[in-house]
Scaffold this active site. Structure first.
Site, PDB file in Angstrom:
ATOM      1  N   GLU A 240      50.762 -27.322   7.692  1.00 62.05           N
ATOM      2  CA  GLU A 240      52.025 -26.581   7.724  1.00 62.05           C
ATOM      3  C   GLU A 240      52.348 -26.145   9.152  1.00 62.05           C
ATOM      4  O   GLU A 240      53.468 -26.317   9.632  1.00 62.05           O
ATOM      5  CB  GLU A 240      51.901 -25.368   6.801  1.00 62.05           C
ATOM      6  CG  GLU A 240      53.123 -24.492   6.734  1.00 62.05           C
ATOM      7  CD  GLU A 240      52.870 -23.254   5.884  1.00 62.05           C
ATOM      8  OE1 GLU A 240      53.846 -22.565   5.553  1.00 62.05           O
ATOM      9  OE2 GLU A 240      51.692 -22.973   5.557  1.00 62.05           O
ATOM     10  N   HIS A 241      51.366 -25.552   9.828  1.00 61.02           N
ATOM     11  CA  HIS A 241      51.535 -25.089  11.210  1.00 61.02           C
ATOM     12  C   HIS A 241      50.477 -25.739  12.089  1.00 61.02           C
ATOM     13  O   HIS A 241      49.305 -25.799  11.708  1.00 61.02           O
ATOM     14  CB  HIS A 241      51.356 -23.576  11.316  1.00 61.02           C
ATOM     15  CG  HIS A 241      52.141 -22.780  10.320  1.00 61.02           C
ATOM     16  ND1 HIS A 241      51.553 -22.213   9.195  1.00 61.02           N
ATOM     17  CD2 HIS A 241      53.448 -22.450  10.276  1.00 61.02           C
ATOM     18  CE1 HIS A 241      52.480 -21.575   8.509  1.00 61.02           C
ATOM     19  NE2 HIS A 241      53.629 -21.704   9.126  1.00 61.02           N
TER      20      HIS A 241
END
Length: 429
Positions: free
Chosen positions: A327-328
């Site tokens: 996601e990040h």
């Protein structure tokens, strides 16, 4: 709490990370299927009953919608500092998201043919935002701003009220600030069923976006097709690539920022170049957790999916992160250009030691609703186009049809679609 190990694709900790998924128990699916069935068949009667059964909320007593008085009270209650933060964060979101609006195009061909691509906003959308345990103010902004920029005329918000029948004043202030005042006091799979199917008092929508628990996520999965959904959100994750000059305190704090979500399935992963650096990062995690009373909030996630992998090169780390598709992703590198060019599988990439992940979560203007659990390999985060649909306009001329009729009928007949071919041949001179 955090594992340190030499990276390899056969490392059991890395394999476990790749296999990590926020799976939803089968009994949740069974429950949600029944809820959807009953709300579709019985409307408000089932909705109200399930709100009472699951959330201890009496809609008849507190009312379906947030009232004008509740909005006014929220405006008076929240601090001026909060109001200033909301304004600046939303200004940033609007500035970034306005650049995403597709303009469409028109192409003119020979024989007078004109083909167009047009985009139009969805008519009605619902945003579900938890509010009783942790009022996700930032997530509300991240959903509402792109919908507003897209031009959606009717936006509804769903949040479970507290035992007093009220919704957190910070959420109400954001909704009021963004001029979205259709705020339902409903939640869970029953709330999503109500907006997907429509009831006597709840408007049917075209799309549902926003986070929630397993019951909410399962409802979104089962309602896909009846309505559009944004995604099935899984537990949060971060992967950090650091060189020798990266600050271990910064790395530790950023790893903690994801672990504190608290389900135990969050993944906090770092890649560094030496065992000494890995130990420094681990020591900083322990120090910061103890000093800031975050041991209990982060322990389970760190034990399950907290890893510091030692790699031989930054390139090896980039390849590993592309495989995780987190996601990040953060690049804490002095020379980051090559890594940034090679890092393609991530929901969002944060570059440099001051681009900490919470900057994106709350403020800078990008959207924090991002693909999780490896889905960044093939999907993107929230954008304005989530709330729009594209369609084509075809203006064909007689001359063009006569010229191309043979090609069209050949393709239709190859598929056995004789009426398709007929629709062309009856138009030939």
């Amino acid at each position: 709490m955090v594992s340190i190990s030499r990276f390899s694709h056969k490392n059991p900790r890395f394999i476990s990370l790749l296999n990590r998924r926020g799976s939803i128990p089968s009994e949740v699916e069974d429950t949600v299927k029944e809820v959807l069935k009953q709300v579709k068949a019985k409307g408000d009667l089932a909705l109200h009953a399930y709100m009472k059964q699951f959330d201890d909320v009496d809609i008849q007593k507190i009312g379906l919608f947030v009232s004008d008085d509740e909005f006014a009270q929220a405006k008076e209650t929240v601090s001026n500092e909060f109001k200033a933060a909301v304004k600046k964060a939303c200004d940033n979101l609007f500035q970034f998201h306005r650049k995403q609006v597709p303009s469409g195009f028109s192409e003119k061909y020979e024989d007078g043919v004109i083909l167009e691509r047009r985009y139009t906003p969805l008519n009605r959308v619902a945003v579900t935002v938890p509010g009783n345990m942790a009022p996700l103010v930032s997530t509300l902004c991240m959903n509402l701003v792109p919908a507003i920029v897209a031009g959606v005329p009717d936006i509804y918000i769903l949040t479970k009220p507290g035992k007093d029948g009220k919704i957190d004043e910070h959420l109400l202030y954001v909704a009021d600030y963004l001029n979205v005042r259709n705020y339902y006091k409903i939640s869970g799979s029953q709330g999503l069923a109500a907006v997907a199917y429509g009831t006597e008092t709840v408007q049917k929508v075209d799309a549902i976006t926003g986070p929630g628990n397993n019951f909410t996520q399962m409802a979104k999965r089962l309602l896909f097709g009846e309505v559009k959904i944004d995604s099935i959100a899984g537990p949060s994750e971060i992967a950090i690539i650091a060189d020798e000059k990266a600050n271990p305190t910064f790395i530790a704090a950023d790893l903690m920022s994801q672990a504190e979500h608290g389900t135990g399935f969050e993944a906090s992963t770092a890649f560094c170049l030496s065992e000494k650096q890995a130990e420094q990062i681990r020591d900083e995690i322990l120090r910061l957790c103890q000093e800031h009373n975050l041991v209990n909030a982060t322990r389970q996630s760190f034990e399950n999916y907290g890893d510091i992998f030692i790699v031989d090169s930054i390139q090896e780390a980039v390849d590993a992160v592309n495989e995780i598709a987190p996601e990040h992703a953060e690049l804490l590198l002095t020379d980051y250009e090559d890594a940034l060019a090679r890092l393609t599988n991530a929901g969002a990439v944060f570059v440099g030691e001051y681009s900490t992940e919470p900057v994106g979560d709350y403020f800078c203007g990008t959207n924090h609703i991002l693909p999780t659990c490896g889905t960044a390999r093939f999907s993107s985060g929230m954008s304005v186009q989530e709330f729009m649909r594209g369609y084509s306009v075809i203006r064909y001329t007689k001359k063009a049809l006569e010229k191309n009729a043979g090609h069209i009928t050949q393709l239709a007949r190859a598929e056995g679609m004789m009426a398709h071919a007929l629709a062309v041949t009856v138009r030939k001179a």
